[in-house]
Design an enzyme around this catalytic site. Sequence first.
Site, mmCIF file in Angstrom:
data_model
loop_
_atom_site.group_PDB
_atom_site.id
_atom_site.type_symbol
_atom_site.label_atom_id
_atom_site.label_comp_id
_atom_site.label_asym_id
_atom_site.label_seq_id
_atom_site.Cartn_x
_atom_site.Cartn_y
_atom_site.Cartn_z
ATOM 1 N N GLY A 46 0.990 -0.663 -0.444
ATOM 2 C CA GLY A 46 -0.158 -0.121 0.000
ATOM 3 C C GLY A 46 0.910 1.578 0.329
ATOM 4 N N GLU A 47 0.521 2.000 0.892
ATOM 5 C CA GLU A 47 1.743 3.242 1.495
ATOM 6 C C GLU A 47 2.307 3.030 2.701
ATOM 7 O OE1 GLU A 47 3.773 6.897 0.878
ATOM 8 O OE2 GLU A 47 2.239 6.696 2.357
ATOM 9 N N CYS A 78 5.838 -5.653 -0.075
ATOM 10 C CA CYS A 78 6.431 -4.410 -0.212
ATOM 11 C C CYS A 78 6.164 -3.220 0.665
ATOM 12 C CB CYS A 78 4.631 -3.977 -1.949
ATOM 13 S SG CYS A 78 5.891 -2.710 -2.542
ATOM 14 N N HIS A 202 4.169 -7.896 -5.490
ATOM 15 C CA HIS A 202 3.063 -8.765 -5.067
ATOM 16 C C HIS A 202 2.322 -9.958 -5.281
ATOM 17 C CE1 HIS A 202 1.521 -3.821 -3.387
ATOM 18 N NE2 HIS A 202 2.624 -4.062 -3.797
ATOM 19 N N GLU A 204 -0.011 -11.151 -4.263
ATOM 20 C CA GLU A 204 -1.241 -11.357 -4.132
ATOM 21 C C GLU A 204 -2.316 -11.204 -5.599
ATOM 22 O OE1 GLU A 204 0.453 -8.758 -2.872
ATOM 23 O OE2 GLU A 204 -0.211 -7.505 -2.839
#
Length: 251
Positions: A46-47, A78, A202, A204
Site C-alpha cells: 500500500g503506502e 512491499c 505483490h 497477491e
Amino acid sequence: MAVGVLALQGSFNEHIAALRRLGVKGVEIRKPEQLDSVTSLIIPGGESTTMAKLAEYHNLFPALREFVKMGKPVWGTCAGLIFLADKAIGQKTGGQELVGGLDCTVHRNFFGGQIQSFEAEISVPNIAATEGGPPSFRAVFIRAPAILEVGPEVEVLADLPVPSDKTVDSSFALESQEESSGSEKKVIVAVKQNNLLGTAFHPELTADTRWHSYFLKMVNGVGEGSSNSILTAGEDLSLYQLPKIDLPIFQ
Ligand code: GLN
C-alpha cells in the site's frame, strides 16, 4: 487455520482472496486486541507512510512488535516489507515508525515513482523447491522498495538485476557476483529471517499462489519435503500452466 491480514490500507483484500484460493481464511486486523485471535500475520502493500500513520492512530505498533518478537510468522509485502525492516531509507521528512525485526535496510521507493512500476520474471529456486512449479515467478513491482543490505541471519530468496542504465538510484545496488551479467547490478527483492518473510513485490496480485503456500508452511511449521493441506511440489503442476493473464487477476 486463520491468518491475520493487517487491514488498515492497501491490498489486504487481495491477500485474503489469495488465501481463500488455498482454502485458508484471512482475518482482517485493525485493532491491537485482534492480533490475539491469530497466530500469523500478513502486512500488505500500500503506502507505508499512510499505513504507519493509521497504525499509530490505532496504537498498533507495540502489539505488532510484540507479535514479531514472539516468533509468530509475519510476511510483509512491499509497504509491509518496509514495515518489517530494521532500517528504511528514502522516507518522507521526519521518517516513519517501523515495526522492525527483519535485519535489513530497505530503500522505500528504490525503482522510482508509480510510473516506474513494472513486472519481471524473477528466479525463485527456494520457492520452486518447496512449492513446485516453474523456477521463475512473475513478480509485480508497484512503486516498489528494494533491499540493499541484509544481516547474517537473513536468507535471500530472490534478487533482481538492475541494468546500470535504468533511471533508478542504482548507486545503492550491489555489484552482481555473476560474471555474465556485465555491468548489471542487482538488488534483493525477497528474504526470510526465521519467522519473518519479506517480498518487495505483490504475489497477491497474480494467480500463482506459491508465495502464499510457502508462507503457510512457515505458519504450519512444516519443513521442506513434508506434506500438508497446501499444494506440495509436483502435486498439481497444471495450476502453474495457466495461460498468462494480465492484471488484475482475482480468480
Ligand atoms: N514504496 C511504497 C511505500 O513507500 C510501497 C509501495 C507498495 O506497497 N506497493 O509505501
